[in-house]
Design a protein around this motif. Structure first.
Motif, short mmCIF file in Angstrom:
data_model
loop_
_atom_site.label_atom_id
_atom_site.label_comp_id
_atom_site.label_asym_id
_atom_site.label_seq_id
_atom_site.Cartn_x
_atom_site.Cartn_y
_atom_site.Cartn_z
N ARG A 1 -6.92 -2.12 -1.61
CA ARG A 1 -5.99 -1.00 -1.56
C ARG A 1 -6.50 0.04 -2.54
N ALA A 2 -6.91 1.20 -2.01
CA ALA A 2 -7.39 2.27 -2.88
C ALA A 2 -6.56 3.51 -2.62
N LEU A 3 -6.10 4.15 -3.69
CA LEU A 3 -5.26 5.34 -3.58
C LEU A 3 -6.14 6.59 -3.56
N ILE A 4 -5.96 7.42 -2.53
CA ILE A 4 -6.68 8.71 -2.50
C ILE A 4 -5.89 9.70 -3.35
N PHE A 5 -6.51 10.20 -4.43
CA PHE A 5 -5.78 11.17 -5.26
C PHE A 5 -6.32 12.57 -5.11
N ASP A 6 -7.43 12.72 -4.40
CA ASP A 6 -8.00 14.04 -4.16
C ASP A 6 -9.09 13.90 -3.13
N MET B 1 -16.15 -1.71 6.63
CA MET B 1 -15.30 -0.94 7.54
C MET B 1 -13.96 -0.74 6.84
N ILE B 2 -13.54 0.53 6.74
CA ILE B 2 -12.28 0.80 6.06
C ILE B 2 -11.28 1.48 7.00
N LYS B 3 -10.01 1.33 6.65
CA LYS B 3 -8.96 1.92 7.48
C LYS B 3 -8.06 2.79 6.61
N MET B 4 -7.73 3.99 7.13
CA MET B 4 -6.76 4.86 6.47
C MET B 4 -5.38 4.42 6.93
N MET B 5 -4.52 4.01 6.01
CA MET B 5 -3.28 3.37 6.43
C MET B 5 -2.26 4.32 7.05
N SER B 6 -2.35 5.63 6.77
CA SER B 6 -1.35 6.54 7.36
C SER B 6 -1.69 6.86 8.81
N VAL C 1 -4.43 13.15 0.61
CA VAL C 1 -4.02 12.79 -0.73
C VAL C 1 -2.75 11.92 -0.65
N GLY C 2 -2.79 10.79 -1.33
CA GLY C 2 -1.64 9.88 -1.33
C GLY C 2 -1.80 8.72 -0.35
N ASP C 3 -2.75 8.84 0.57
CA ASP C 3 -2.95 7.78 1.55
C ASP C 3 -3.64 6.57 0.88
N THR C 4 -3.52 5.41 1.55
CA THR C 4 -4.14 4.19 1.05
C THR C 4 -5.31 3.80 1.94
N ILE C 5 -6.46 3.53 1.32
CA ILE C 5 -7.60 3.00 2.07
C ILE C 5 -7.56 1.48 1.97
N THR C 6 -7.70 0.81 3.10
CA THR C 6 -7.75 -0.65 3.04
C THR C 6 -8.95 -1.16 3.84
N ASP C 7 -9.17 -2.46 3.79
CA ASP C 7 -10.27 -3.07 4.53
C ASP C 7 -9.85 -3.21 5.99
#
Ligand code: GTP
Length: 598
Positions: free
Chosen positions: A194-199, A224-229, A272-278
């Motif tokens: 879980r990685a937070l996009i802050f910019d 491979m990553i997924k943008m959770m929003s 911004v604010g979205d979560t990157i996950t595996d």
């Protein structure tokens, strides 16, 4: 460096209190960057930013600091924008940190924006280190500044650090405090990513690059990553850290700050604010707090020269690549031709975009009066949102109208209280409360329509308090309001680009002001030009530009040839900046006349 020796922090400061200067000193002290390279302040990258003295986009930088305990620590400084338009981005930057430096100018004290951001930081449970800066100034009152930190914010200021970012005094103490007082990040490498996009930024080679704080798990190239929003999936091309330039690494783990490039074409996908996950082993829940940035202020933007339409479209598209909160769509105006309806987070955002279009893309732009979004309940029962006066329904079809309201906090020296209260009254504000910080300064809180704030509140506040007041506001909701659409007619024809939506009680005053102003800026024609203001077809103000007397033209004859040439050139220049509305020549200034009132 193990996670126990990572510190993630940001700096909260009012404009000009010394954030960039102190950041520079930290970078120098940790040898992150040599003094030679230091001439330009590193954290403020855009030229425009430098001139305006406003940090517009959050950036990050990492430092290695060898502390007094003999160990090396990894410090990540995340820069935060200092303007209310970018409050959401600030909140995401804060969410990426465990601590914050609160810089207070020893000669100025605490300002409204500082206060707002400090409260945000406290909400995120950040450890706050108060720093009293500019103690080298003769006008410095560090004890007073400390007292304000204690009384207004309720922080213990006993351990506040006294610095002069100018001379370098106190810089080492700041670094030690970061290491000792700010907690190490928590998180677990074994959990799903879980990685937070802050910019984010747009890079011509890497595409949209997300700036992230890894909360759990880890991330590597080819993953491979997924943008959770959005559930969009990408393959990581490169990850790295800010050194301060982007430097690729092989691995980012829980607690770390860095960037992720994954061949993403548009910053719309790095929100911004979205979560990157595996993508293969996704987290169950995204990180809290994600919001889609929504524009609050709209205006029309038109090329001054019709041929520049395509260039304007291209330029807006390019700006949007790196600015996910900029909205635009084509619109046409009878007066201005083809252009765009644009949406912004706030007025500063709008100014910045306009200036970038003019400076970086060499475009000459005409903007129409900014508008907020009104909600209109029609007599047929339907409800519509209106951000463009052109779409304002006929008064007969309107049941009621609602407009957005904000809570505005204004901090000011007590001597200007009368002037500011008068101003807020004029702006249809209702006072909610008043809080004395000390015998010299006070905070006033008002319920106020957003449309009044975007009209000219900033400018008025500045001029009525000689720049000593600061303002912060937050949207609170919608309220019923008596709004009308005011049309301007030239020679009997409505100029759609000059129409705007205004409160009924203000319509007459505004109508008079505008017609008078237009009379000043519209040149004389061979015929009389009536300037009228109307609500729903009813004329409420009128001025007239008198006809030109023929013999005035006689002046154009005679004189030497070079002078005549110059005159012709000048006329050509002047012509360019004229708009023909029906048979009336309208200078560009006319549009400004609606925007700005003295
Ligand atoms: P923005 O980037 O506009 O938000 O401002 P900032 O908070 O980053 O302020 P900046 O570091 O640009 O400093 C503002 C001005 O104050 C500059 O002219 C600095 O040189 C000056 N300044 C910063 N720190 C000190 C200090 O400790 N002492 C003195 N005398 N001047 C300082």
């Amino acid at each position: 460096i193990p996670r126990q020796r990572i510190r993630n922090f940001c700096i909260i400061a009012h404009i000009d209190h010394g954030k960039s200067t102190l950041a520079d000193r930290l970078l120098e002290y940790t040898n992150t960057i040599s003094e030679r390279k230091m001439q330009d302040q590193v954290l403020d990258k855009m030229d425009l930013e430098k001139e305006r003295g406003i940090t517009i986009k959050a950036k990050a930088v990492r430092m290695i600091y060898k502390a007094d305990d003999g160990k090396e620590y990894l410090l990540n400084l995340i820069d935060t924008p200092g303007h209310v338009d970018f409050n959401y981005e600030v909140s995401r930057s804060l969410a990426a940190c465990e601590g914050a430096l609160l810089i207070v100018d020893a000669s100025q004290g605490i300002e409204a924006q500082t206060l707002a951001n400090t409260y945000l930081a406290l909400e995120h449970n950040l450890e706050i280190i108060p720093i009293i800066n500019k103690i080298d100034l003769p006008s410095a009152e560090p004890d007073e500044a400390k007292r304000e930190v204690e009384e207004i914010i309720g922080l213990d200021a006993e351990n506040a650090i006294m610095t002069s970012a100018k001379t370098g005094q106190g810089v080492k103490e700041v670094l030690e405090a970061i290491v000792q007082r700010i907690p190490a990040p928590e998180g677990c490498n074994e959990l799903p990513l879980r990685a937070l996009i802050f910019d984010s930024l747009y890079d011509p080679y890497k595409g949209a690059v997300a700036f992230v704080r890894v909360i759990d798990g880890h991330i590597r190239p080819k993953q491979m990553i997924k943008m959770m929003s959005t559930n969009n999936i990408f393959e990581v091309a490169e990850i790295g850290v800010f050194n301060p330039d982007m430097q690729p690494v092989q691995y980012l783990q829980a607690g770390e700050v860095g960037y992720v490039a994954a061949g993403i074409k548009n910053v719309i996908d790095t929100r911004v604010g979205d979560t990157i996950t595996d993508a293969e082993n996704p987290a169950k829940k995204p990180l809290p707090g994600y919001k889609k940035a929504v524009p609050m202020v709209f205006c029309g933007m038109y090329p001054a020269e019709g041929e520049e339409y395509e260039s304007l479209k291209e330029a807006l598209g390019k700006l949007q690549l790196s600015d996910a909160s900029l909205f635009f769509e084509p619109e046409t105006s009878a007066a201005l031709g083809f252009g765009f309806r644009c949406g912004f987070l706030g007025l500063l955002h709008m100014d910045v975009v306009q200036e970038r279009l003019e400076r970086e893309y060499n475009l000459n732009i005409i903007t129409t009066a900014p508008s907020v979004i009104f909600k209109v309940k029609k007599t047929d029962g339907s409800k519509i949102e209106v951000d463009n006066p052109t779409n304002f329904p006929d008064p007969a079809e309107i049941e009621y109208i609602e407009e957005p309201y904000v809570e505005a906090s204004i901090m000011l020296p007590t001597e200007y209280m009368g002037a500011v209260m008068d101003l807020c009254q004029e702006k249809r504000g209702t006072m909610k409360d008043m809080e004395y910080i000390n015998e010299k300064r006070v905070i006033l809180r008002y319920d106020m329509p957003l449309s009044e704030i975007i009209y000219d509140l900033f400018d008025q506040l500045k001029s009525r308090t000689r720049g000593y007041a600061s303002l912060d506001y937050e949207l609170t909701g919608y309220k019923k309001s008596d709004m009308v659409k005011l049309d301007i007619l030239l020679n009997g024809e409505i100029v759609d680009a000059l129409s705007f939506i205004v409160h009924k009680d203000k319509a007459y005053g505004r109508a008079r002001q505008i017609t008078e102003k237009l009379k000043e800026v519209i040149p004389r024609h061979l015929f009389e030009v009536p300037i009228q203001a109307a609500i729903g077809g009813k004329i409420i103000a009128r001025e007239t530009v008198k006809a030109l007397r023929k013999n005035v033209l006689a002046k154009c004859y005679g004189g030497d040839i070079s002078r005549k040439k110059k005159l012709l050139e000048k006329q050509k220049e002047g012509k360019k900046r004229m708009r023909k509305i029906g048979n009336v020549e309208l200078p560009q200034e006319a549009f400004m006349a609606v925007l700005k009132m003295e």
